[in-house]
Design an enzyme around this catalytic site. Sequence first.
Site, short mmCIF file in Angstrom:
data_model
loop_
_atom_site.label_atom_id
_atom_site.label_comp_id
_atom_site.label_asym_id
_atom_site.label_seq_id
_atom_site.Cartn_x
_atom_site.Cartn_y
_atom_site.Cartn_z
N HIS A 54 0.83 -1.22 0.00
CA HIS A 54 0.00 0.00 0.00
C HIS A 54 0.86 1.27 0.00
CE1 HIS A 54 -3.76 -2.24 0.64
NE2 HIS A 54 -3.06 -2.99 1.47
N ASN A 127 -10.25 -3.22 2.06
CA ASN A 127 -9.97 -3.02 0.64
C ASN A 127 -11.25 -2.70 -0.10
OD1 ASN A 127 -7.12 -3.63 0.61
ND2 ASN A 127 -7.60 -5.79 0.83
#
EC number: 1.11.1.6
Length: 484
Positions: A54, A127
Amino acid sequence: MTNNKLTTSWGAPVGDNQNSMTAGSRGPTLIQDVHLLEKLAHFNRERVPERVVHAKGTGAHGYFEVTNDLSKYTKADFLSGKGKRTPMFIRFSTVAGENGSADTVRDPRGFAVKFYSEEGNYDIVGNNTPIFFIRDAIKFPDFIHTQKRHPQTHLKNPNAVWDFWSLSPESLHQVTYLMGDRGIPATLRHMNGYGSHTFKWVNEEGEGVWVKYHFKSEQGVKNITNEVAARIAGENPDYHTEDLFNSIEKGDFPVWKLYVQIMPLEDAETYRFDPFDVTKVWSHKDYPLVEAGRMVLDRNPENYFAEVEQATFSPGTLVPGIEVSPDKMLQGRIFAYSDAHRYRVGANHNALPVNRPKNEVKNYQRDGQMRFDSNGGSSVYYEPNSAGGPAESPVDKQTAFPVSGLAESTAYDHDDHYTQAGDLFRLMDKEEQDRLINTIAGAMGAVESDEIKLRQIGHFFKADPEYGRRVAERLGLPIPQEVK
């Protein structure tokens, strides 16, 4: 005239910021130029290590407003009382790429929300997909290694990606989702978010339920094709970052409605899928969505590094009324995320403004790098103590739950990795199935080993024969005999 002097980090005025101190006009440079040394040393340390996963992301501030009082299920204060507003911060991100990678790659998007509640911060770290590739944290480092660069060529390695997936059939559901239309969102505003894991809500009476979080975009869900994504990646690799910033800047505030699925505790023992397996979803027919509130993003960060890069999230950042489940992936993330922040940002990362809770922090943690508050002053620094320092509150203990079995390395009891992946394939219309097959064949075409391709085709076939047959045809390979 106002005093606007440039200073060093310790506040001393700088007499010359254009020329180094040297021995004569030609030098050499003098080590006594402390301003030069500090300036260069700080510059060398301006970048904290980027996130292992990320790394590429953007964020925004906003608020969460309760639209449906669910206090009968949870005592979490930010969810109690219709109309209650809680400030929050969100970070969106891709998963596999580096900080400079393109926004429009085919990849899950991180959807991490920090609620600054009156009883401490609460993080939902999910997510834009309701599921994940693996279900046990012990496999996570290996999975992420496959998404990163080859140690010799320093290139992305499709052989590693598909080898791992083909040897980890639990990934099939997420692979089908990722390779489908929702694999590349048109913008960050036009995608849903999910907590993915199962969590436990507990009310004031100590009664619990299992829950899953669903953030539904009020802008609608919009996606882009491989071709459009590739073009945008070349023309504007920061497209999603720019779109979110500009949208908020002009007052077009993105909104998501938060829903939860609620499962009675006892149902976990008999449900047809393991409700703690993050590679599976709960049927909405069995557990319908229940509205909780609205999340509105209405303010951009003033400084990217301070507010987005230094923002830290962990699914273990909990508040009273919200607890974890036995989900093995979640159990690992509870440790791994906070540990990553301690390494990347520092042991005192929760004291930074973007991470600092709104309520007063009272504990006995002291010292550590970058301790920039009073460090507890002269107050008592151990517990228990006789000095009236902060003490535990038994009413806030997490609720008990039964455990059983042998202490050993064990797998999940259920190994049906194909039913839900097949259901997802069959939910797609013909055009979406065509795009799915084309995307998978294009990605697998770069794999050098037919053995890996055939192994993966076998998984597609087990999910749905048509699914496997069409991928095999596109790759010019037969259906493995053992799965027919």
